[in-house]
Design an enzyme around this catalytic site. Sequence first.
Site, PDB file in Angstrom:
ATOM      1  N   ASN A   9     -59.737  46.339   5.466  1.00 39.06           N
ATOM      2  CA  ASN A   9     -58.482  45.615   5.289  1.00 39.06           C
ATOM      3  C   ASN A   9     -57.720  45.715   6.612  1.00 39.06           C
ATOM      4  O   ASN A   9     -57.106  46.739   6.900  1.00 39.06           O
ATOM      5  CB  ASN A   9     -57.688  46.256   4.136  1.00 39.06           C
ATOM      6  CG  ASN A   9     -56.344  45.581   3.922  1.00 39.06           C
ATOM      7  OD1 ASN A   9     -56.057  44.550   4.530  1.00 39.06           O
ATOM      8  ND2 ASN A   9     -55.524  46.164   3.067  1.00 39.06           N
ATOM      9  N   TRP A  10     -57.806  44.651   7.391  1.00 37.99           N
ATOM     10  CA  TRP A  10     -57.180  44.699   8.729  1.00 37.99           C
ATOM     11  C   TRP A  10     -55.658  44.631   8.651  1.00 37.99           C
ATOM     12  O   TRP A  10     -54.975  44.908   9.619  1.00 37.99           O
ATOM     13  CB  TRP A  10     -57.700  43.539   9.600  1.00 37.99           C
ATOM     14  CG  TRP A  10     -59.116  43.679  10.042  1.00 37.99           C
ATOM     15  CD1 TRP A  10     -60.012  44.669   9.706  1.00 37.99           C
ATOM     16  CD2 TRP A  10     -59.830  42.791  10.918  1.00 37.99           C
ATOM     17  NE1 TRP A  10     -61.221  44.445  10.325  1.00 37.99           N
ATOM     18  CE2 TRP A  10     -61.139  43.305  11.069  1.00 37.99           C
ATOM     19  CE3 TRP A  10     -59.493  41.611  11.597  1.00 37.99           C
ATOM     20  CZ2 TRP A  10     -62.101  42.669  11.863  1.00 37.99           C
ATOM     21  CZ3 TRP A  10     -60.441  40.971  12.382  1.00 37.99           C
ATOM     22  CH2 TRP A  10     -61.736  41.506  12.516  1.00 37.99           C
ATOM     23  N   LYS A  11     -55.138  44.207   7.517  1.00 36.87           N
ATOM     24  CA  LYS A  11     -53.681  44.025   7.370  1.00 36.87           C
ATOM     25  C   LYS A  11     -53.172  43.117   8.496  1.00 36.87           C
ATOM     26  O   LYS A  11     -53.889  42.208   8.907  1.00 36.87           O
ATOM     27  CB  LYS A  11     -52.966  45.382   7.320  1.00 36.87           C
ATOM     28  CG  LYS A  11     -53.588  46.310   6.269  1.00 36.87           C
ATOM     29  CD  LYS A  11     -52.791  47.541   6.003  1.00 36.87           C
ATOM     30  CE  LYS A  11     -53.508  48.398   4.956  1.00 36.87           C
ATOM     31  NZ  LYS A  11     -52.774  49.592   4.567  1.00 36.87           N
ATOM     32  N   HIS A  97     -52.282  44.197  -3.467  1.00 36.62           N
ATOM     33  CA  HIS A  97     -52.192  45.397  -2.632  1.00 36.62           C
ATOM     34  C   HIS A  97     -50.788  45.987  -2.776  1.00 36.62           C
ATOM     35  O   HIS A  97     -49.809  45.248  -2.913  1.00 36.62           O
ATOM     36  CB  HIS A  97     -52.488  45.041  -1.171  1.00 36.62           C
ATOM     37  CG  HIS A  97     -52.659  46.254  -0.325  1.00 36.62           C
ATOM     38  ND1 HIS A  97     -51.583  46.961   0.165  1.00 36.62           N
ATOM     39  CD2 HIS A  97     -53.764  46.912   0.089  1.00 36.62           C
ATOM     40  CE1 HIS A  97     -52.037  48.003   0.848  1.00 36.62           C
ATOM     41  NE2 HIS A  97     -53.349  47.996   0.817  1.00 36.62           N
ATOM     42  N   GLU A  99     -48.796  47.074  -0.713  1.00 34.73           N
ATOM     43  CA  GLU A  99     -47.822  46.564   0.265  1.00 34.73           C
ATOM     44  C   GLU A  99     -47.279  45.207  -0.179  1.00 34.73           C
ATOM     45  O   GLU A  99     -46.117  44.881   0.058  1.00 34.73           O
ATOM     46  CB  GLU A  99     -48.488  46.478   1.651  1.00 34.73           C
ATOM     47  CG  GLU A  99     -48.692  47.873   2.234  1.00 34.73           C
ATOM     48  CD  GLU A  99     -49.883  48.023   3.162  1.00 34.73           C
ATOM     49  OE1 GLU A  99     -50.436  46.998   3.622  1.00 34.73           O
ATOM     50  OE2 GLU A  99     -50.275  49.179   3.425  1.00 34.73           O
ATOM     51  N   GLU A 169     -55.997  52.638  -5.236  1.00 39.63           N
ATOM     52  CA  GLU A 169     -55.383  53.113  -4.003  1.00 39.63           C
ATOM     53  C   GLU A 169     -54.082  53.844  -4.323  1.00 39.63           C
ATOM     54  O   GLU A 169     -53.031  53.197  -4.456  1.00 39.63           O
ATOM     55  CB  GLU A 169     -55.071  51.933  -3.081  1.00 39.63           C
ATOM     56  CG  GLU A 169     -56.280  51.102  -2.707  1.00 39.63           C
ATOM     57  CD  GLU A 169     -56.043  50.338  -1.421  1.00 39.63           C
ATOM     58  OE1 GLU A 169     -56.815  50.549  -0.486  1.00 39.63           O
ATOM     59  OE2 GLU A 169     -55.086  49.559  -1.339  1.00 39.63           O
ATOM     60  N   GLY A 175     -52.333  55.055   4.461  1.00 35.04           N
ATOM     61  CA  GLY A 175     -51.784  55.124   5.808  1.00 35.04           C
ATOM     62  C   GLY A 175     -51.078  56.437   6.105  1.00 35.04           C
ATOM     63  O   GLY A 175     -50.380  56.566   7.103  1.00 35.04           O
ATOM     64  N   SER A 215     -56.534  56.275   3.232  1.00 29.21           N
ATOM     65  CA  SER A 215     -56.949  57.180   4.304  1.00 29.21           C
ATOM     66  C   SER A 215     -58.440  57.531   4.280  1.00 29.21           C
ATOM     67  O   SER A 215     -58.829  58.643   4.640  1.00 29.21           O
ATOM     68  CB  SER A 215     -56.089  58.458   4.302  1.00 29.21           C
ATOM     69  OG  SER A 215     -54.726  58.122   4.487  1.00 29.21           O
ATOM     70  N   GLY A 236     -58.097  50.710   5.445  1.00 33.58           N
ATOM     71  CA  GLY A 236     -57.135  50.108   6.362  1.00 33.58           C
ATOM     72  C   GLY A 236     -57.339  50.614   7.779  1.00 33.58           C
ATOM     73  O   GLY A 236     -58.204  50.129   8.517  1.00 33.58           O
ATOM     74  N   GLY A 237     -56.575  51.630   8.152  1.00 33.89           N
ATOM     75  CA  GLY A 237     -56.560  52.128   9.532  1.00 33.89           C
ATOM     76  C   GLY A 237     -57.930  52.316  10.159  1.00 33.89           C
ATOM     77  O   GLY A 237     -58.182  51.843  11.276  1.00 33.89           O
TER      78      GLY A 237
HETATM   79  P1  PGA Z   1     -55.501  53.141   4.880  1.00 36.01           P
HETATM   80  O1  PGA Z   1     -55.153  51.822   4.036  1.00 36.01           O
HETATM   81  O2  PGA Z   1     -56.999  53.267   4.895  1.00 36.01           O
HETATM   82  O3  PGA Z   1     -54.918  52.890   6.233  1.00 36.01           O
HETATM   83  O4  PGA Z   1     -54.863  54.292   4.167  1.00 36.01           O
HETATM   84  C1  PGA Z   1     -55.886  51.508   2.883  1.00 36.01           C
HETATM   85  C2  PGA Z   1     -55.347  50.236   2.293  1.00 36.01           C
HETATM   86  O5  PGA Z   1     -54.128  50.042   2.285  1.00 36.01           O
HETATM   87  O6  PGA Z   1     -56.112  49.374   1.821  1.00 36.01           O
END
Ligand code: PGA
Length: 253
Positions: A9-11, A97, A99, A169, A175, A215, A236-237
Site C-alpha cells: 500500500n504505497w499510500k 482503510h 486512514e 489492521e 505506521g 508495521s 505500508g511503509g
Molecule cells: P504500515 O501501514 O505498514 O506502514 O504500518 C499499513 C497500512 O496502513 O496498510
Amino acid sequence: MRQQIAAANWKMNLTYGQGQELLDRILNENIVLSAHQRAVFAVPFPYLVMAYQRLVSKDNYFAAAQNCSDKKSGAYTGEVSAEMLRSIDVKYCVIGHSERREYFGEQDHTLAAKVELCLENGITPIFCCGEPLSIREVGAQNSFVETQLREAMFHLAEAQFREIVIAYEPIWAIGTGKTATSAQAQEMHAHIREMLGRKFGKPTADNIPILYGGSVKAGNAREIFQQPDVDGGLVGGASLQAEEFITIIRSLK
Ligand code: PGA
C-alpha cells in the site's frame, strides 16, 4: 491452499519515476509465485496504468487501487469509479482503510456501497478493519471488528462474499513501528474466520484470505505469516523499499 497475498500500500508516496523504479527493482528479482500466492501493488490512481503494464505479463502479480467511489458514475468531481478501474483491468481495490475512515469520514454504509460496486465490476475488495488503541485497551476489539465487517458486508450473498479479501489492521500498529504480536494477530484472525463461518458457512470462511497489516516489515513478516489464520500482509511503509518488500513477498506461505 487458501490464497496468500503480499499487498503493498504505497499510500500518497513516491513520484511517478520513483514508483517505476521501485516496481522494476522488485520485478527484476523474478520471484516466481506459486498458484496460491499473489503480489499486489496498491498504487496511486495516476500510476495504475503504468503498474498494470509492468505487472500484466507476470503470473500472480497485480495492480490495485487504494480506493474507489461509492457512486456508480456522474457529477462527482475528483472521484474514480469502480467501472473506471475495471476499464483499465484493475483486479483489486483497497476499501475502508483506517486512514480513509479517519481522515475522510468514510462510514460503514459508504463502504458497503463501495464493496458492492467493486464486486459488480469484477474487482476484489481488500476490505480493511481494525480497532483503535482505546478499544484494545478495554478488550473490546472483537466486537468492534465484528461490527465493521457486519455493517459493510453481511448483506452480501455467500457467492459474492467468496470474492472478498480481508485485511485486519489494528490502528495502533499502523505506521507506528508497533506490530501486533503474531499471537495477537492469530487470535483476531481466528475470531474473524469463526465469525465469517457463522454467517457464510465454514467452507467459505476457510477460503477467505485474511491479511495482517500494521508495521509489517522484512524482519517480522515470516513469523506473522506463519500463523495458521494469517494469509499474508497489507504493507505500508516497508512496501516503499524494494529490499524490504522483496523479503516480504518471499515470506509468504
Ligand atoms: P504500515 O501501514 O505498514 O506502514 O504500518 C499499513 C497500512 O496502513 O496498510
